[in-house]
Design a protein around this motif. Structure first.
Motif, PDB file in Angstrom:
ATOM      1  N   THR A   2       0.786  -1.225   0.000  1.00 40.29           N
ATOM      2  CA  THR A   2       0.000   0.000   0.000  1.00 40.29           C
ATOM      3  C   THR A   2       0.825   1.286   0.000  1.00 40.29           C
ATOM      4  O   THR A   2       0.441   2.221  -0.630  1.00 40.29           O
ATOM      5  CB  THR A   2      -0.920   0.019   1.209  1.00 40.29           C
ATOM      6  N   ASN A  17     -13.637   0.904  -8.002  1.00 42.62           N
ATOM      7  CA  ASN A  17     -14.330  -0.306  -7.572  1.00 42.62           C
ATOM      8  C   ASN A  17     -15.596  -0.449  -8.414  1.00 42.62           C
ATOM      9  O   ASN A  17     -16.531   0.349  -8.282  1.00 42.62           O
ATOM     10  CB  ASN A  17     -14.672  -0.202  -6.082  1.00 42.62           C
ATOM     11  N   VAL A  51      -6.888   3.600   0.216  1.00 37.19           N
ATOM     12  CA  VAL A  51      -6.746   2.352  -0.530  1.00 37.19           C
ATOM     13  C   VAL A  51      -7.600   1.263   0.105  1.00 37.19           C
ATOM     14  O   VAL A  51      -8.296   0.508  -0.582  1.00 37.19           O
ATOM     15  CB  VAL A  51      -5.270   1.899  -0.573  1.00 37.19           C
ATOM     16  N   VAL A  52      -7.557   1.190   1.423  1.00 38.69           N
ATOM     17  CA  VAL A  52      -8.349   0.196   2.144  1.00 38.69           C
ATOM     18  C   VAL A  52      -9.837   0.408   1.871  1.00 38.69           C
ATOM     19  O   VAL A  52     -10.594  -0.542   1.680  1.00 38.69           O
ATOM     20  CB  VAL A  52      -8.056   0.262   3.655  1.00 38.69           C
ATOM     21  N   ARG A  76     -10.858  -1.038  -1.460  1.00 31.59           N
ATOM     22  CA  ARG A  76     -10.889  -2.497  -1.435  1.00 31.59           C
ATOM     23  C   ARG A  76     -12.067  -3.026  -0.615  1.00 31.59           C
ATOM     24  O   ARG A  76     -12.592  -4.113  -0.892  1.00 31.59           O
ATOM     25  CB  ARG A  76      -9.568  -3.041  -0.884  1.00 31.59           C
ATOM     26  N   ASN A  77     -12.489  -2.257   0.394  1.00 33.27           N
ATOM     27  CA  ASN A  77     -13.596  -2.683   1.258  1.00 33.27           C
ATOM     28  C   ASN A  77     -14.959  -2.207   0.791  1.00 33.27           C
ATOM     29  O   ASN A  77     -15.961  -2.425   1.463  1.00 33.27           O
ATOM     30  CB  ASN A  77     -13.361  -2.193   2.695  1.00 33.27           C
ATOM     31  N   SER A 130       0.089  -0.349  -7.875  1.00 34.00           N
ATOM     32  CA  SER A 130      -1.058  -0.955  -7.202  1.00 34.00           C
ATOM     33  C   SER A 130      -1.689  -2.093  -8.005  1.00 34.00           C
ATOM     34  O   SER A 130      -2.473  -2.865  -7.466  1.00 34.00           O
ATOM     35  CB  SER A 130      -2.131   0.117  -6.931  1.00 34.00           C
ATOM     36  N   THR A 187      -1.034  -5.511  -6.653  1.00 35.30           N
ATOM     37  CA  THR A 187      -1.671  -5.638  -5.337  1.00 35.30           C
ATOM     38  C   THR A 187      -3.155  -5.939  -5.492  1.00 35.30           C
ATOM     39  O   THR A 187      -3.700  -6.849  -4.852  1.00 35.30           O
ATOM     40  CB  THR A 187      -1.486  -4.345  -4.528  1.00 35.30           C
ATOM     41  N   PHE A 188      -3.842  -5.176  -6.347  1.00 32.84           N
ATOM     42  CA  PHE A 188      -5.264  -5.405  -6.550  1.00 32.84           C
ATOM     43  C   PHE A 188      -5.529  -6.747  -7.234  1.00 32.84           C
ATOM     44  O   PHE A 188      -6.546  -7.390  -6.978  1.00 32.84           O
ATOM     45  CB  PHE A 188      -5.877  -4.260  -7.362  1.00 32.84           C
ATOM     46  N   ASP A 194      -6.212  -9.568  -4.941  1.00 32.44           N
ATOM     47  CA  ASP A 194      -7.497  -9.571  -4.223  1.00 32.44           C
ATOM     48  C   ASP A 194      -8.560 -10.134  -5.149  1.00 32.44           C
ATOM     49  O   ASP A 194      -9.195  -9.401  -5.915  1.00 32.44           O
ATOM     50  CB  ASP A 194      -7.838  -8.148  -3.787  1.00 32.44           C
ATOM     51  N   LEU A 204     -12.148  -8.640  -5.338  1.00 35.82           N
ATOM     52  CA  LEU A 204     -12.318  -7.243  -5.733  1.00 35.82           C
ATOM     53  C   LEU A 204     -12.536  -7.126  -7.233  1.00 35.82           C
ATOM     54  O   LEU A 204     -11.722  -7.589  -8.025  1.00 35.82           O
ATOM     55  CB  LEU A 204     -11.079  -6.440  -5.323  1.00 35.82           C
ATOM     56  N   TRP A 237     -12.348  -4.572  -9.970  1.00 34.59           N
ATOM     57  CA  TRP A 237     -11.784  -3.238 -10.081  1.00 34.59           C
ATOM     58  C   TRP A 237     -11.333  -2.953 -11.512  1.00 34.59           C
ATOM     59  O   TRP A 237     -11.209  -3.844 -12.344  1.00 34.59           O
ATOM     60  CB  TRP A 237     -10.583  -3.088  -9.138  1.00 34.59           C
TER      61      TRP A 237
END
Length: 440
Positions: free
Chosen positions: A2, A171, A272-273, A276-277, A289, A292-293, A296, A299, A301
């Motif tokens: 992150t 998102n 960022v959190v 994702r949430n 990023s 990283t995404f 998940d 997610l 995205w």
């Protein structure tokens, strides 16, 4: 991933440690005469066996991609053995100048573009004009912003490997919940405002405004350039960020909070959190990023170029650039072999792109392989209007004043104009001091 280290990204905080590693008595001996680079032979090396120390700060998910490239190079060049040493970027920018000053530095390495002028002024890195001329490299092989960023005082000291721009991550599930089409993310000011209003009506704060350099300063810089302004003059002698474009940029960010599109007092990385949430729809973040995404799996995205909020396109970016370091004793074989490595790696940078970067080399960006990297290609569309700090020694330290202004304004402790004006006064003093320190 992150948060990347601020110094490693070329941001202001922490750069003083870099200077301390070399001492504060002024620039190192200029790289002239016997210390100049070796001549051509950049495409192949037929000399005796050489061992090259290659240092960088790729400690994250991009590290294995670089290690794979180094291994491939070694297998194809039996007379060159490249050994890669990896450090955290904050440690790297302390270790390299210190090692070079004692004659124990690496042969070549990677440097963030914002650090090149400082290291050139201190005599840590060597000119690479001969490499560019031998390979007939010009800005047409890259793009004007990233190519020109490696020049200090009319001399090239760095060859670009990549750019890592800011992009708009979103998102898809959150957009759909507000009746927005995730296949058509907002691309301009009106579309973005409309999206934020629809999200707010559904109880969603769409864009969390971070008061921290990562990535608040990056967002501010992008918006400043979009409004036709600049952080400094071309010579890096005068701050310009407190003028009207800067006030407009910072006001847009603070209005996210004032108008309820962002919560107050957003913590570091909380934006960022939130994406994702499912508590936020948009996050302006770096291309790093992507991987990283991708990890998940729950997610949904997407990512696009930054929306154009101002009168012109503009985006923040960093750039990793190749450099060769000053040696205690000049070794023409090592210098020539190092240039072969730089050229080879540049030509094979599609593999580096898979680690979450945009290759600087135009021929790689226009290849079918890169186009197939959908997310990287989307962010890469911004490459011709990316902007960088002026090539002025010590200027990353000056950016700490901008960081403070952004923090004060987004936390609603000062109005944007006042925060920027105070910062500009402090920045001018630092710029003046740097000119004396580096003999500019």
């Amino acid at each position: 991933m992150t948060r990347r280290n601020l110094l490693g990204l070329g941001l202001g905080a922490g750069s003083a440690a870099l200077l301390a590693a070399c001492g504060d008595s002024g620039p190192n001996e200029k790289v002239t005469g016997a210390n100049q680079n070796a001549g051509p032979a950049a495409t192949e090396y037929s000399g005796p066996n050489v061992a090259l120390a290659f240092w960088n700060g790729f400690t994250g998910g991009d590290g294995p991609f670089m290690k794979k490239l180094v291994d491939q190079f070694n297998s194809e060049h039996p007379n060159i053995k490249v050994t890669m040493n990896v450090y955290q970027w904050a440690d790297y920018y302390q270790k390299v100048p210190a090692a070079v000053s004692t004659g124990n530095g690496p042969d070549l390495g990677i440097m963030h573009v914002d650090q090149v002028a400082t290291q050139a002024a201190r005599g840590v890195v060597l000119p690479l004009e001969d490499l560019a001329k031998t390979l007939n490299l010009t800005e047409a092989d890259f793009s004007p912003p990233v190519w020109n960023a490696g020049v200090y005082n009319g001399t090239r000291y760095a060859i670009p490997l990549d750019v890592h721009p800011l992009g708009m991550f979103y998102n898809k599930t959150v957009l759909e919940s507000a009746g927005l089409d995730p296949a058509k993310p907002p691309a301009n000011k009106d579309e973005y405002a409309n999206a934020l209003d629809k999200l707010k009506a559904k109880g969603i704060q769409g864009h969390w405004a971070t008061p921290f350099p990562f990535t608040g300063q990056m967002q501010f810089s992008a918006l400043l350039w979009q409004h036709g302004g600049d952080l400094f003059d071309a010579q890096g002698t005068k701050p310009l960020f407190a003028e009207q474009p800067g006030v407009q940029a910072l006001t847009w960010l603070t209005d996210l909070v004032k108008n309820g599109y962002s919560p107050k007092n957003v913590a570091q990385d909380a934006d960022v959190v939130a994406l994702r949430n499912g508590k936020a729809a948009f996050n302006w973040n770096g291309i790093w990023s992507i991987n990283t995404f991708n990890q998940d799996k729950a997610l949904q995205w997407g990512v696009a170029a930054l929306p154009q909020i101002g009168s012109q396109p503009g985006a923040w970016a960093g750039s990793h650039q190749f450099v060769q370091f000053k040696q205690k004793t000049k070794d023409d074989n090592k210098l020539a072999a190092g240039k072969v490595f730089i050229n080879w790696l540049s030509q094979h940078s599609i593999e580096w792109a898979k680690g979450g970067q945009v290759p600087a080399r135009k021929s790689i960006r226009e290849s079918a392989e890169f186009t197939a990297l959908t997310e990287q290609a989307a962010i890469g569309t911004q490459i011709d209007y990316l902007r960088f700090l002026p090539a002025t020694p010590g200027i990353p330290d000056v950016m700490a004043t901008v960081d403070t202004a952004i923090n004060e304004a987004i936390l609603l402790r000062k109005e944007p104009a006042a925060a920027l004006a105070d910062a500009a006064g402090k920045a001018q003093k630092l710029l003046d001091a740097n000119r004396k320190k580096y003999g500019a």
